[in-house]
Design a protein around this motif. Structure first.
Motif, PDB file in Angstrom:
ATOM      1  N   ALA A  77      10.111   1.197   1.772  1.00  0.00           N
ATOM      2  CA  ALA A  77       9.029   0.278   2.174  1.00  0.00           C
ATOM      3  C   ALA A  77       9.602  -0.894   2.962  1.00  0.00           C
ATOM      4  CB  ALA A  77       8.269  -0.218   0.951  1.00  0.00           C
ATOM      5  N   SER A  78      10.706  -1.421   2.489  1.00  0.00           N
ATOM      6  CA  SER A  78      11.359  -2.544   3.148  1.00  0.00           C
ATOM      7  C   SER A  78      11.906  -2.124   4.520  1.00  0.00           C
ATOM      8  CB  SER A  78      12.482  -3.042   2.240  1.00  0.00           C
ATOM      9  OG  SER A  78      13.276  -3.960   2.911  1.00  0.00           O
ATOM     10  N   LEU A  79      12.532  -0.960   4.579  1.00  0.00           N
ATOM     11  CA  LEU A  79      13.082  -0.440   5.836  1.00  0.00           C
ATOM     12  C   LEU A  79      11.968  -0.259   6.876  1.00  0.00           C
ATOM     13  CD1 LEU A  79      15.755   0.832   7.117  1.00  0.00           C
ATOM     14  CD2 LEU A  79      14.812   3.035   6.390  1.00  0.00           C
ATOM     15  N   LEU A  80      10.877   0.383   6.462  1.00  0.00           N
ATOM     16  CA  LEU A  80       9.780   0.648   7.404  1.00  0.00           C
ATOM     17  C   LEU A  80       9.064  -0.642   7.821  1.00  0.00           C
ATOM     18  CD1 LEU A  80       8.194   3.942   5.985  1.00  0.00           C
ATOM     19  CD2 LEU A  80       9.932   3.681   7.745  1.00  0.00           C
ATOM     20  N   SER A  81       8.805  -1.532   6.869  1.00  0.00           N
ATOM     21  CA  SER A  81       8.073  -2.758   7.227  1.00  0.00           C
ATOM     22  C   SER A  81       8.886  -3.650   8.159  1.00  0.00           C
ATOM     23  CB  SER A  81       7.632  -3.525   5.979  1.00  0.00           C
ATOM     24  OG  SER A  81       8.754  -4.004   5.288  1.00  0.00           O
ATOM     25  N   SER A  82      10.214  -3.576   8.046  1.00  0.00           N
ATOM     26  CA  SER A  82      11.034  -4.417   8.923  1.00  0.00           C
ATOM     27  C   SER A  82      11.283  -3.784  10.291  1.00  0.00           C
ATOM     28  CB  SER A  82      12.365  -4.750   8.247  1.00  0.00           C
ATOM     29  OG  SER A  82      13.141  -3.581   8.080  1.00  0.00           O
ATOM     30  N   LYS A  83      11.167  -2.475  10.390  1.00  0.00           N
ATOM     31  CA  LYS A  83      11.539  -1.808  11.648  1.00  0.00           C
ATOM     32  C   LYS A  83      10.421  -1.091  12.389  1.00  0.00           C
ATOM     33  CE  LYS A  83      16.294  -1.556  10.536  1.00  0.00           C
ATOM     34  NZ  LYS A  83      17.507  -1.558  11.215  1.00  0.00           N
ATOM     35  N   LEU A  84       9.315  -0.757  11.714  1.00  0.00           N
ATOM     36  CA  LEU A  84       8.224  -0.049  12.406  1.00  0.00           C
ATOM     37  C   LEU A  84       7.399  -1.022  13.236  1.00  0.00           C
ATOM     38  CD1 LEU A  84       6.458   2.535  10.044  1.00  0.00           C
ATOM     39  CD2 LEU A  84       7.770   3.030  12.102  1.00  0.00           C
ATOM     40  N   PRO A  85       7.019  -0.640  14.456  1.00  0.00           N
ATOM     41  CA  PRO A  85       6.129  -1.501  15.244  1.00  0.00           C
ATOM     42  C   PRO A  85       4.781  -1.684  14.527  1.00  0.00           C
ATOM     43  CG  PRO A  85       7.071   0.260  16.603  1.00  0.00           C
ATOM     44  CD  PRO A  85       7.420   0.568  15.181  1.00  0.00           C
ATOM     45  N   ALA A  86       4.183  -2.831  14.694  1.00  0.00           N
ATOM     46  CA  ALA A  86       2.909  -3.148  14.023  1.00  0.00           C
ATOM     47  C   ALA A  86       1.788  -2.199  14.436  1.00  0.00           C
ATOM     48  CB  ALA A  86       2.505  -4.588  14.327  1.00  0.00           C
ATOM     49  N   HIS A  87       1.865  -1.636  15.660  1.00  0.00           N
ATOM     50  CA  HIS A  87       0.791  -0.752  16.120  1.00  0.00           C
ATOM     51  C   HIS A  87       0.902   0.671  15.542  1.00  0.00           C
ATOM     52  CE1 HIS A  87       3.921  -0.490  19.343  1.00  0.00           C
ATOM     53  NE2 HIS A  87       3.698   0.795  19.183  1.00  0.00           N
ATOM     54  N   PHE A  88       1.877   0.921  14.693  1.00  0.00           N
ATOM     55  CA  PHE A  88       1.955   2.212  14.006  1.00  0.00           C
ATOM     56  C   PHE A  88       1.043   2.150  12.784  1.00  0.00           C
ATOM     57  CE2 PHE A  88       6.106   4.414  15.475  1.00  0.00           C
ATOM     58  CZ  PHE A  88       5.834   4.077  16.789  1.00  0.00           C
ATOM     59  N   ILE A  89      -0.223   2.406  13.026  1.00  0.00           N
ATOM     60  CA  ILE A  89      -1.214   2.295  11.952  1.00  0.00           C
ATOM     61  C   ILE A  89      -1.484   3.641  11.286  1.00  0.00           C
ATOM     62  CG2 ILE A  89      -2.321   0.204  12.842  1.00  0.00           C
ATOM     63  CD1 ILE A  89      -4.500   2.018  14.043  1.00  0.00           C
ATOM     64  N   TYR A  90      -0.877   4.698  11.813  1.00  0.00           N
ATOM     65  CA  TYR A  90      -0.978   6.019  11.175  1.00  0.00           C
ATOM     66  C   TYR A  90       0.353   6.378  10.519  1.00  0.00           C
ATOM     67  CZ  TYR A  90      -1.524  10.973  10.350  1.00  0.00           C
ATOM     68  OH  TYR A  90      -1.558  12.206   9.738  1.00  0.00           O
ATOM     69  N   HIS A  91       1.421   6.411  11.311  1.00  0.00           N
ATOM     70  CA  HIS A  91       2.751   6.720  10.777  1.00  0.00           C
ATOM     71  C   HIS A  91       3.351   5.454  10.169  1.00  0.00           C
ATOM     72  CE1 HIS A  91       2.418  10.162  13.632  1.00  0.00           C
ATOM     73  NE2 HIS A  91       3.009  10.786  12.635  1.00  0.00           N
ATOM     74  N   ASN A  92       3.060   5.225   8.900  1.00  0.00           N
ATOM     75  CA  ASN A  92       3.559   4.028   8.220  1.00  0.00           C
ATOM     76  C   ASN A  92       3.831   4.360   6.745  1.00  0.00           C
ATOM     77  OD1 ASN A  92       0.993   4.077   7.019  1.00  0.00           O
ATOM     78  ND2 ASN A  92       0.160   2.614   8.479  1.00  0.00           N
ATOM     79  N   PHE A  93       4.162   3.336   5.971  1.00  0.00           N
ATOM     80  CA  PHE A  93       4.512   3.574   4.569  1.00  0.00           C
ATOM     81  C   PHE A  93       3.331   4.123   3.766  1.00  0.00           C
ATOM     82  CE2 PHE A  93       5.535   2.070   0.171  1.00  0.00           C
ATOM     83  CZ  PHE A  93       6.605   2.936  -0.034  1.00  0.00           C
ATOM     84  N   GLU A  94       2.116   3.681   4.087  1.00  0.00           N
ATOM     85  CA  GLU A  94       0.924   4.178   3.378  1.00  0.00           C
ATOM     86  C   GLU A  94       0.775   5.686   3.595  1.00  0.00           C
ATOM     87  OE1 GLU A  94       0.829   1.232   5.214  1.00  0.00           O
ATOM     88  OE2 GLU A  94       0.962   0.118   3.336  1.00  0.00           O
ATOM     89  N   HIS A  95       1.045   6.133   4.832  1.00  0.00           N
ATOM     90  CA  HIS A  95       0.981   7.575   5.132  1.00  0.00           C
ATOM     91  C   HIS A  95       2.049   8.319   4.318  1.00  0.00           C
ATOM     92  CE1 HIS A  95       0.795  11.373   7.310  1.00  0.00           C
ATOM     93  NE2 HIS A  95       2.078  11.254   7.630  1.00  0.00           N
ATOM     94  N   ALA A  96       3.252   7.742   4.247  1.00  0.00           N
ATOM     95  CA  ALA A  96       4.332   8.369   3.466  1.00  0.00           C
ATOM     96  C   ALA A  96       3.917   8.523   2.000  1.00  0.00           C
ATOM     97  CB  ALA A  96       5.609   7.543   3.579  1.00  0.00           C
ATOM     98  N   LEU A  97       3.292   7.488   1.441  1.00  0.00           N
ATOM     99  CA  LEU A  97       2.841   7.552   0.041  1.00  0.00           C
ATOM    100  C   LEU A  97       1.736   8.587  -0.134  1.00  0.00           C
ATOM    101  CD1 LEU A  97       2.748   3.795  -1.084  1.00  0.00           C
ATOM    102  CD2 LEU A  97       4.419   5.555  -1.724  1.00  0.00           C
ATOM    103  N   TYR A  98       0.818   8.654   0.828  1.00  0.00           N
ATOM    104  CA  TYR A  98      -0.283   9.628   0.773  1.00  0.00           C
ATOM    105  C   TYR A  98       0.274  11.053   0.782  1.00  0.00           C
ATOM    106  CZ  TYR A  98      -4.557  12.153   1.986  1.00  0.00           C
ATOM    107  OH  TYR A  98      -5.618  13.043   1.996  1.00  0.00           O
ATOM    108  N   VAL A  99       1.182  11.320   1.722  1.00  0.00           N
ATOM    109  CA  VAL A  99       1.764  12.659   1.843  1.00  0.00           C
ATOM    110  C   VAL A  99       2.551  13.005   0.577  1.00  0.00           C
ATOM    111  CG1 VAL A  99       3.443  14.072   3.117  1.00  0.00           C
ATOM    112  CG2 VAL A  99       1.771  12.681   4.357  1.00  0.00           C
ATOM    113  N   THR A 100       3.252  12.031   0.022  1.00  0.00           N
ATOM    114  CA  THR A 100       4.020  12.246  -1.211  1.00  0.00           C
ATOM    115  C   THR A 100       3.098  12.636  -2.361  1.00  0.00           C
ATOM    116  OG1 THR A 100       5.693  10.687  -0.472  1.00  0.00           O
ATOM    117  CG2 THR A 100       5.617  11.128  -2.829  1.00  0.00           C
ATOM    118  N   LYS A 101       1.990  11.926  -2.478  1.00  0.00           N
ATOM    119  CA  LYS A 101       1.008  12.203  -3.537  1.00  0.00           C
ATOM    120  C   LYS A 101       0.403  13.591  -3.359  1.00  0.00           C
ATOM    121  CE  LYS A 101      -3.426  10.495  -5.207  1.00  0.00           C
ATOM    122  NZ  LYS A 101      -4.567   9.686  -4.843  1.00  0.00           N
TER     123      LYS A 101
END
Length: 194
Positions: free
Chosen positions: A13-37
């Motif tokens: 979460a820390s890695l992605l929030s610090s390095k992902l562009p703000a306009h990545f509203i699909y490929h983000n940590f929430e998507h990772a958690l959804y796919v994991t679930k």
């Protein structure tokens, strides 16, 4: 696999929030958690062992991490990051190889080669067979538009229709539970673009 998953999630979460562009509203940590679930949900229906589920959940968390480096072809980068960081969470070289196989199975066109890869491939696109497919598609369209501003809604609809017509689920769970909703979404898209 001795360190609790919560620590790895926090790290990612820390890695992605610090390095992902703000306009990545699909490929983000929430998507990772959804796919994991969803991956765990499918894995339980497919009678996976707890050890397999740990590997599947880990692959789900890391499958799009490579977006911090590159958008197209991010799966290879996700594997590189998994190879770099997962040893510190007590994953063996063999575990990481299995995880990377699952990550690569999410690359479109999907071509999983075993049950675990089929599960993660299906989990990544499970949303296509849900009532929130259109909503998530809007986020993906906005994200793609931020990268390619000339992309129009009509072009996007055409891309989606083509993608859905060629997409297939691999697991019996998604074939039974998700395919009919995916087909309904496809019909809606076709009707809207006529």
């Amino acid at each position: 696999m001795g360190i609790p998953e919560a620590k790895m999630q926090q790290f990612l979460a820390s890695l992605l929030s610090s390095k992902l562009p703000a306009h990545f509203i699909y490929h983000n940590f929430e998507h990772a958690l959804y796919v994991t679930k969803k991956a765990e949900e499918i894995a339980r229906h497919e009678h996976c062992t707890e050890e397999e589920i740990t590997l599947i959940r880990t692959a789900g968390l890391w499958h799009d991490a490579g977006c911090i480096v590159v958008y197209n072809g991010h799966e290879e980068e996700s594997c590189r990051l998994a190879q770099q960081y997962l040893p510190q969470f007590d994953f063996s070289a063999n575990d990481i190889e299995i995880i990377c196989g699952m990550i690569m199975a999410t690359k479109v066109p999907q071509s999983p080669t075993n049950k675990l890869e089929e599960i993660l491939a299906d989990a990544d696109l499970e949303y296509l067979g849900t009532n929130t497919a259109a909503e998530k598609a809007v986020d993906l369209f906005k994200e793609l538009q931020s990268l390619t501003p000339s992309l129009t809604q009509a072009e996007w609809n055409k891309m989606q229709i083509n993608f859905l017509q060629n997409h297939q689920y691999f697991t019996s769970y998604c074939k039974e539970k998700k395919e009919h909703l995916k087909q309904a979404y496809l019909k809606e898209l076709i009707a809207a673009s006529e």
